[in-house]
Design a protein around this motif. Structure first.
Motif, PDB file in Angstrom:
ATOM      1  N   ALA A 162       0.812  -1.235   0.085  1.00 49.90           N
ATOM      2  CA  ALA A 162      -0.075   0.059  -0.072  1.00 49.90           C
ATOM      3  C   ALA A 162       0.784   1.215   0.015  1.00 49.90           C
ATOM      4  O   ALA A 162       0.575   2.103  -0.679  1.00 49.90           O
ATOM      5  N   THR A 163       2.015   1.397   0.933  1.00 43.84           N
ATOM      6  CA  THR A 163       3.121   2.276   0.945  1.00 43.84           C
ATOM      7  C   THR A 163       3.656   2.708  -0.407  1.00 43.84           C
ATOM      8  O   THR A 163       3.612   3.753  -1.241  1.00 43.84           O
ATOM      9  N   ALA A 164       3.851   1.698  -1.171  1.00 41.11           N
ATOM     10  CA  ALA A 164       4.557   1.501  -2.548  1.00 41.11           C
ATOM     11  C   ALA A 164       3.694   2.374  -3.643  1.00 41.11           C
ATOM     12  O   ALA A 164       4.000   3.127  -4.368  1.00 41.11           O
ATOM     13  N   ILE A 165       2.370   1.919  -3.356  1.00 41.47           N
ATOM     14  CA  ILE A 165       1.162   2.422  -4.442  1.00 41.47           C
ATOM     15  C   ILE A 165       0.927   3.641  -4.093  1.00 41.47           C
ATOM     16  O   ILE A 165       1.120   4.561  -5.374  1.00 41.47           O
ATOM     17  N   VAL A 166       0.550   4.219  -2.949  1.00 40.99           N
ATOM     18  CA  VAL A 166       0.559   5.615  -2.499  1.00 40.99           C
ATOM     19  C   VAL A 166       1.921   6.440  -3.184  1.00 40.99           C
ATOM     20  O   VAL A 166       1.731   7.389  -3.758  1.00 40.99           O
ATOM     21  N   LYS A 167       3.101   6.042  -2.920  1.00 43.19           N
ATOM     22  CA  LYS A 167       4.102   6.580  -3.312  1.00 43.19           C
ATOM     23  C   LYS A 167       4.175   6.900  -4.902  1.00 43.19           C
ATOM     24  O   LYS A 167       4.448   8.008  -5.468  1.00 43.19           O
ATOM     25  N   GLN A 168       3.893   5.721  -5.566  1.00 43.63           N
ATOM     26  CA  GLN A 168       3.712   6.019  -6.984  1.00 43.63           C
ATOM     27  C   GLN A 168       2.641   7.134  -7.284  1.00 43.63           C
ATOM     28  O   GLN A 168       3.054   7.914  -8.521  1.00 43.63           O
ATOM     29  N   LEU A 169       1.618   7.089  -6.696  1.00 40.92           N
ATOM     30  CA  LEU A 169       0.553   7.970  -7.160  1.00 40.92           C
ATOM     31  C   LEU A 169       0.889   9.438  -6.747  1.00 40.92           C
ATOM     32  O   LEU A 169       0.769  10.326  -7.641  1.00 40.92           O
ATOM     33  N   VAL A 170       1.470   9.734  -5.707  1.00 40.93           N
ATOM     34  CA  VAL A 170       1.823  10.781  -5.017  1.00 40.93           C
ATOM     35  C   VAL A 170       3.090  11.542  -5.915  1.00 40.93           C
ATOM     36  O   VAL A 170       3.025  12.698  -6.361  1.00 40.93           O
ATOM     37  N   ASP A 171       4.158  10.555  -5.919  1.00 39.20           N
ATOM     38  CA  ASP A 171       5.499  11.093  -6.683  1.00 39.20           C
ATOM     39  C   ASP A 171       5.135  11.077  -8.143  1.00 39.20           C
ATOM     40  O   ASP A 171       5.895  12.253  -8.928  1.00 39.20           O
ATOM     41  N   GLY A 172       4.187  10.400  -8.842  1.00 43.46           N
ATOM     42  CA  GLY A 172       3.888  10.816 -10.236  1.00 43.46           C
ATOM     43  C   GLY A 172       2.795  11.872 -10.451  1.00 43.46           C
ATOM     44  O   GLY A 172       2.554  12.240 -11.661  1.00 43.46           O
ATOM     45  N   GLN A 173       2.516  12.511  -9.353  1.00 47.17           N
ATOM     46  CA  GLN A 173       1.558  13.706  -9.320  1.00 47.17           C
ATOM     47  C   GLN A 173       0.322  13.345  -9.797  1.00 47.17           C
ATOM     48  O   GLN A 173      -0.285  14.031 -10.753  1.00 47.17           O
ATOM     49  N   LEU A 174      -0.221  12.082  -9.691  1.00 43.79           N
ATOM     50  CA  LEU A 174      -1.631  11.714 -10.260  1.00 43.79           C
ATOM     51  C   LEU A 174      -2.722  11.841  -9.363  1.00 43.79           C
ATOM     52  O   LEU A 174      -3.822  12.072  -9.706  1.00 43.79           O
ATOM     53  N   ILE A 175      -2.333  12.120  -7.993  1.00 41.16           N
ATOM     54  CA  ILE A 175      -3.419  12.554  -7.098  1.00 41.16           C
ATOM     55  C   ILE A 175      -2.575  13.428  -6.011  1.00 41.16           C
ATOM     56  O   ILE A 175      -1.456  13.632  -5.958  1.00 41.16           O
ATOM     57  N   ALA A 228      -5.271  12.459 -13.035  1.00 43.74           N
ATOM     58  CA  ALA A 228      -5.064  11.168 -14.115  1.00 43.74           C
ATOM     59  C   ALA A 228      -6.362  10.611 -14.599  1.00 43.74           C
ATOM     60  O   ALA A 228      -7.327  10.548 -13.597  1.00 43.74           O
ATOM     61  N   GLN A 229      -6.364  10.161 -15.594  1.00 42.81           N
ATOM     62  CA  GLN A 229      -7.546   9.149 -16.146  1.00 42.81           C
ATOM     63  C   GLN A 229      -7.228   7.864 -15.375  1.00 42.81           C
ATOM     64  O   GLN A 229      -6.073   7.572 -14.867  1.00 42.81           O
ATOM     65  N   ASP A 230      -8.311   7.246 -15.451  1.00 43.96           N
ATOM     66  CA  ASP A 230      -8.226   5.694 -14.861  1.00 43.96           C
ATOM     67  C   ASP A 230      -7.170   4.783 -15.292  1.00 43.96           C
ATOM     68  O   ASP A 230      -6.560   4.135 -14.459  1.00 43.96           O
ATOM     69  N   HIS A 231      -7.088   4.806 -16.731  1.00 39.30           N
ATOM     70  CA  HIS A 231      -6.152   3.895 -17.401  1.00 39.30           C
ATOM     71  C   HIS A 231      -4.643   4.507 -16.817  1.00 39.30           C
ATOM     72  O   HIS A 231      -3.559   3.651 -16.463  1.00 39.30           O
TER      73      HIS A 231
END
Length: 168
Positions: A12-25, A111-114
């Motif tokens: 879960a931590t790795a997924i949140v990091k991907q989303l936040v670092d990628g500025q998707l959320i 970001a979009q869903d995909h």
């Protein structure tokens, strides 16, 4: 089962990091998003365990070979709308996107869903690959035991726990 409860927080931590670092959320509370993702993962593990147990019980009640449990598991999962096996990652990604859309911890989604699914797929695939390596190593050590027997189930769990302890 390729997801284990012990590894869920790190996933879960790795997924949140991907989303936040990628500025998707955007989120004021990454820990809250992590908790939401963790809840989805834990529910999936419970569902998968329940389906697997039912399938084994049905196969045993019918006097079917243990390999039949795999077919029954897929059928039960399909009936319940849960993705297992090859469909597990896609199922989880859909659940994650749905959770992100409704989470009070997510301030904005850019970001979009995909794109969200693409970013979250990496940590899931890494975890799945790690679990498959562990599974292969355990199976190599258990060549002397007939797969599907009660002894195999016991030895498999014991060997997996032992190898997990050694790796950490």
């Amino acid at each position: 089962m390729w997801l284990t409860r012990a590894k869920l927080p790190a996933l879960a931590t790795a997924i949140v990091k991907q989303l936040v670092d990628g500025q998707l959320i955007e989120t004021e509370s990454p820990a809250g998003v992590q908790t939401d993702l963790l809840a989805v993962l834990e529910q999936y593990v419970r569902d998968e365990h329940e389906i697997s147990t039912k399938a084994r019980d049905l196969a045993a009640a019918r006097g079917a070979p243990p390999t039949e449990a795999s077919r029954l598991r897929k059928e039960l999962a399909r009936q319940q709308g849960v993705g297992v096996g090859d469909d597990a990652i896609d199922y989880l990604l859909a659940q994650f996107v749905e959770m992100l859309m409704h989470s009070a911890n997510v301030d904005e989604i850019f970001a979009q869903d995909h794109q969200l699914k693409l970013a979250m797929r990496g940590p899931l695939r890494n975890e799945q690959a790690s679990a498959e390596q562990m599974e292969d190593a355990v199976r190599k050590r258990l060549k002397h035991v007939q797969e599907g027997s009660s002894q195999w189930e016991i030895e498999y769990q014991r060997m997996r726990e032992e190898m997990t302890r050694r790796r950490t």
